[in-house]
Enzyme design. Structure first.
Site, mmCIF file in Angstrom:
data_model
loop_
_atom_site.group_PDB
_atom_site.id
_atom_site.type_symbol
_atom_site.label_atom_id
_atom_site.label_comp_id
_atom_site.label_asym_id
_atom_site.label_seq_id
_atom_site.Cartn_x
_atom_site.Cartn_y
_atom_site.Cartn_z
ATOM 1 N N LYS A 192 0.893 -1.044 0.499
ATOM 2 C CA LYS A 192 -0.044 -0.014 -0.083
ATOM 3 C C LYS A 192 0.914 1.585 -0.300
ATOM 4 C CE LYS A 192 -2.011 2.848 3.208
ATOM 5 N NZ LYS A 192 -1.424 4.376 2.042
ATOM 6 N N GLY A 244 6.911 4.362 7.413
ATOM 7 C CA GLY A 244 6.514 5.521 8.591
ATOM 8 C C GLY A 244 6.410 6.047 9.825
ATOM 9 N N SER A 245 5.769 6.713 10.542
ATOM 10 C CA SER A 245 5.137 7.410 11.617
ATOM 11 C C SER A 245 5.777 6.911 13.132
ATOM 12 C CB SER A 245 4.374 8.525 12.152
ATOM 13 O OG SER A 245 3.244 7.429 12.316
ATOM 14 N N THR A 246 5.929 6.828 13.983
ATOM 15 C CA THR A 246 6.570 6.603 15.154
ATOM 16 C C THR A 246 5.150 6.130 15.513
ATOM 17 O OG1 THR A 246 8.817 7.241 15.645
ATOM 18 C CG2 THR A 246 7.452 5.698 16.829
ATOM 19 N N GLY A 249 3.577 3.489 13.497
ATOM 20 C CA GLY A 249 4.093 1.326 14.004
ATOM 21 C C GLY A 249 3.623 1.289 15.103
ATOM 22 N N GLU A 266 10.539 0.174 9.928
ATOM 23 C CA GLU A 266 11.247 1.832 10.115
ATOM 24 C C GLU A 266 10.493 2.956 10.290
ATOM 25 O OE1 GLU A 266 12.771 4.236 9.294
ATOM 26 O OE2 GLU A 266 12.967 3.833 6.557
ATOM 27 N N CYS A 300 13.530 10.501 6.850
ATOM 28 C CA CYS A 300 13.603 10.272 8.402
ATOM 29 C C CYS A 300 15.125 9.602 8.813
ATOM 30 C CB CYS A 300 13.156 8.636 7.657
ATOM 31 S SG CYS A 300 13.901 7.588 6.800
ATOM 32 N N GLU A 397 10.645 14.774 15.919
ATOM 33 C CA GLU A 397 10.590 14.381 14.273
ATOM 34 C C GLU A 397 9.765 15.648 13.808
ATOM 35 O OE1 GLU A 397 9.518 11.026 11.773
ATOM 36 O OE2 GLU A 397 11.776 11.508 11.096
#
Ligand code: NAI
Length: 794
Positions: A192, A244-246, A249, A266, A300, A397
């Site tokens: 996706k 993607g974003s934490t 995640g 990641e 990132c 971030e």
């Protein structure tokens, strides 16, 4: 302006890329795209579409299908149906498909680059010279692995169907990082793309058709977070790979906790960019331009925290400002542009908000007087100085062209500041003194360290994070392992649900009329025997109900003490591999000497036969890991630049271990030894079945020169101790070997701090078979790869 005038001002004229071919391609599709499922285009089942825009103009590029849960299901079915045939192809046949994809990416590289810049807003110079060439390189490199797979990874199998969710900052590159290793290892894929940048993935789907890739091997389902969520939660997916974003995640870790899906994440970063006073400052400033202003800082691994040695701060800041003033911001398709557009309005708002917060917290904001284009989403290069290490702009971030600066005095302070973050993705060290640079590199908690260079990537060099930057690696040999499992592991039977007894259900001594207690052991913390904080003990009984002894009922406080002791045992991590091997050999020697008494006690719990087998194999296993201690080396990669990348197998840190209950001695050693051999420190909870083994183990460790704190043992109920271990921020990973319930609990409880969790997936492993229970599979999980890039040449 005349050439002479231009020469004086060094002003460039615009050099626009012609988007004609890209528009023609979009028009050929009627500016409307369906889903790529089972090798063909399909309309979304709910008939919903969303628009994707050019962020530099705000103009709509195309309508994109919003994939629903039903579409995800269709794609997963197609991937499953294609799986056995694809996995059964010869490695050479798969290699040829990957090679064909690499060739096609090269043939269509300009179209891919232009579409990427139009959809994402990144300068064409970057998509043309960095993103797309790296995509091709990734497919070539993995075509090579496909070819060599059986020789290099005998007895490994693909995970099966892989669900992959990717972000918008490097749309096609992230696709390549995900799809190439998955296909090379024989998996099929449902991918996706991010909702802001789906277009190049759709062109890639066309390339898959052109390459003749069998239907169902690659499926591309576009949509937003809901589509991603449906993929993550689909019960028939064997592995999820996410970038993607934490925050997302974390949600994915939670959503997959009670399944046996393998997971690689990641996530974000707040990477330090360290400049020492002896650095070549002009080169460092150029590196910084790449480090934080590449892709508008939406990277990132962006070097978003500049740490400067105090003595050079002033001159460096002035050089940075001068350089910032020359950065050109403008339309991404202009080849002379350094900074393009921000991907979307929400991202622009987010950057603005965070910078405002940083300023409110005391940071000084400086931006060059550069005119921004009138339309589109743009943000100027931004320098924040006087940033306090705890400020939001030093910790969170930002994912924009914003640099936060801080100063340090000594290398030690630089390392402390650099590691003062929950993340650990990348880092840069600039110094002309290679000794200092490598000494600092070794101490940085980050998956990549660039010495005197920045943002270099190559398919051969694994990329991935420490701590909340995620786990698993992409690229390199280590990246392949994310998509395979040893056959014996994949097909091991499930363990029966644990029959561990909860405290209240224990029969009292009077009821069983058991004989007197013959053994009481203590906890083992920091190399010393310790009484439990609770003051309670738990009974240990044999299979036929006889009371064998008592062990302390460890609690939260004991675990905390054990973690503290493990952290203090730094000498173990710093010991040479040779020294670690020597200590382990000494353990084997001492166990051999005491085998009779240990065996007798163990026999009371597991019977004489098993006790004898466990002991024999325990001594062999210790020998094995003593042997491995100085042989599980890293590698030196030769990426296609004038660099070497030193891939070091580093210990993970302090690991909490829930030991298997089936083989109290051998199971304990099978998990704790690979960790020790690689320089980790351990807090172990021994088998609930026979925790009395602790007494024998601490005598063994005490007499074998193992430094206090390298191994700590806390006895008690797994259900109670696991939570404290999983939630403890100073534990770097959990190894949980138990039944389905214990494994799911370990994963679910580690969501908060995104701790690495490695488990047996509730499977019964044969601890008595050395081919299964020892070796590389354990060592690979006991280490994480750090790539240190070092340039050479003048
Ligand atoms: P995101 O993490 O929401 O999106 C990444 C991907 O995950 C997209 O494909 C999205 O559709 C999908 N997704 C969203 N929710 C999901 C769910 N519940 N389950 C499964 N998939 C889901 O990132 P977003 O919102 O685009 O950006 C927000 C922030 O995240 C950025 O400002 C940046 O700080 C960070 N970020 C970090 C990236 C990295 O590479 N480390 C990449 C993108 C964003």
């Amino acid at each position: 302006m005349s050439i002479a005038e231009k020469f004086v001002s060094m002003e460039y004229g615009p050099a626009p890329e012609d988007p004609k071919e890209a528009f023609a391609w979009l028009d050929r599709h009627g500016r409307r795209f369906g889903l790529f499922i089972d090798g063909a285009w399909q309309s979304p089942s709910a008939g919903e579409y969303f628009d994707t825009f050019d962020p530099s103009t705000g103009e709509k590029l195309a309508s994109i299908a919003q994939g629903s849960a039903a579409d995800i299901d269709a794609a997963v079915r197609a991937a499953r149906a294609a799986s056995s045939k694809w996995g059964a192809l010869t490695p050479h046949a798969r290699a040829r498909y990957l090679y064909a994809l690499a060739r096609l990416v090269q043939k269509h590289s300009r179209l891919l680059a232009v579409l990427e810049s139009m959809d994402n807003g990144k300068p064409i110079r970057e998509s043309r010279d960095i993103d797309i060439p790296l995509v091709a390189r990734h497919f070539y490199y993995h075509a090579g692995w496909a070819q060599l797979l059986e020789q290099e990874f005998p007895e490994h199998e693909p995970c099966g169907v892989v669900g992959q969710v990717i972000p918008w900052n490097f749309p096609l590159l992230m696709l390549a990082w995900k799809i190439a290793p998955a296909l090379a290892t024989g998996n099929t894929v449902v991918l996706k793309p991010a909702e802001f940048t789906p277009i190049t993935a759709l062109l890639f789907a066309e390339l898959c058709q052109e390459a003749g890739l069998p239907g169902g091997v690659v499926n591309i389902v576009t949509g937003d977070g809901r589509t991603g969520e449906a993929l993550v939660k689909h019960p028939n997916v064997d592995k999820i790979a996410f970038t993607g974003s934490t925050e997302v995640g974390r949600a994915i870790r939670g959503a997959t906790a009670s399944s046996h899906k393998r997971l690689s994440l990641e996530l974000g970063g707040k990477s330090p960019f360290i400049i020492f006073e002896d650095a070549d400052l002009d080169s460092a400033v150029e590196g910084l331009v790449d480090g934080i202003w590449f892709n508008q800082g939406q990277v990132c691994c962006a070097g978003s925290r500049l740490l400067m040695q105090e003595s050079i701060a002033e001159v460096l800041i002035s050089k940075i400002r001068d350089r910032m003033s020359t950065l050109r911001i403008g339309p991404p398709l202009d080849k002379a542009i350094d900074i393009g557009a921000i991907v979307a309005r929400v991202q622009l708002d987010r950057i603005q908000r965070l910078v405002e917060q940083g300023v409110a917290e005391g940071a000084t904001c400086w931006q060059p007087q550069t005119a921004l284009p009138a339309r589109g989403f743009y943000y100027p290069p931004t320098l924040l100085s006087n940033v306090h290490p705890t400020s939001i702009v030093a910790q969170q971030e930002i994912f924009g062209p914003v640099l936060a600066t801080m100063t340090f005095r000594t290398p030690r302070e630089a390392v402390e500041l650099a590691n003062n973050t929950v993340y650990g993705l990348a880092s840069c060290v600039w110094s002309e003194n290679i000794n200092v640079a490598l000494h600092v590199a070794a101490q940085l908690k980050a998956g990549v360290v660039w010495v005197n260079c920045t943002n270099l990537f190559d398919a051969a060099c694994g990329f991935g994070g420490y701590r909340e930057s995620g786990y698993g690696r992409e690229g390199g040999r280590e990246g392949l392992l994310e998509y395979m499992e040893p056959r014996w592991f994949k097909h091991a039977p499930s363990l029966p649900a644990s029959n561990a007894v909860a405290p209240a259900q224990l029969e009292s001594e009077e009821e069983t009329g058991a004989p007197a207690i013959d053994r009481t052991v203590k906890l083992y913390i920091g190399g010393k025997q310790a009484r439990p904080d609770s003051g309670y003990s738990m009974e240990v009984r044999s299979a036929d109900g006889r009371l064998l002894g008592e062990v302390p009922l460890g609690n939260r406080k004991d675990i905390r003490n054990a973690v503290e002791a493990a952290h203090k045992a730094e000498s173990w991590a710093k010991a040479s591999a040779h020294n670690r091997a020597q200590v382990l050999y000494y353990c084997a020697e001492n166990l051999a000497q005491r085998r009779q008494e240990v065996g007798q006690r163990l026999a009371a719990a597991v019977g004489e036969n098993q006790a004898a087998m466990e002991l024999n194999l325990a001594i062999q296993r210790i020998f094995s890991y003593a042997a491995w201690a100085d042989k599980f080396d890293g590698a030196v990669h030769n990426p296609p630049f004038r660099n070497i990348a030193i891939a070091m197998n580093e210990p993970i840190g302090t690991v909490g271990v829930i030991c298997p209950s089936e083989a109290p001695l051998l199971g304990f050693l099978s998990l704790v030894l690979p960790l020790l051999a690689m320089g980790n420190t351990v807090v172990a909870v021994p088998s609930e079945k026979y925790p009395l083994i602790t007494g024998d183990l601490y005598q063994l460790f005490d007499t074998s020169d193992l430094p206090g704190g390298a191994v700590n043992i806390v006895t008690g109920y797994v259900s109670q101790l696991l939570k404290t271990l999983a939630q403890h921020d100073d534990i770097d990973a959990i190894w949980c070997y138990g039944d389905d319930a214990a494994v799911a609990a370990a994963k679910a409880m580690s969501v908060g701090n995104l701790k690495q969790v490695w488990t047996n997936e509730g499977r019964a492993l044969d601890w008595f078979d050395p081919k299964v229970a020892e070796g590389r599979w354990f060592l690979e999980h006991a280490t994480q790869v750090k790539n240190i890039w070092v340039p050479y040449g003048e």
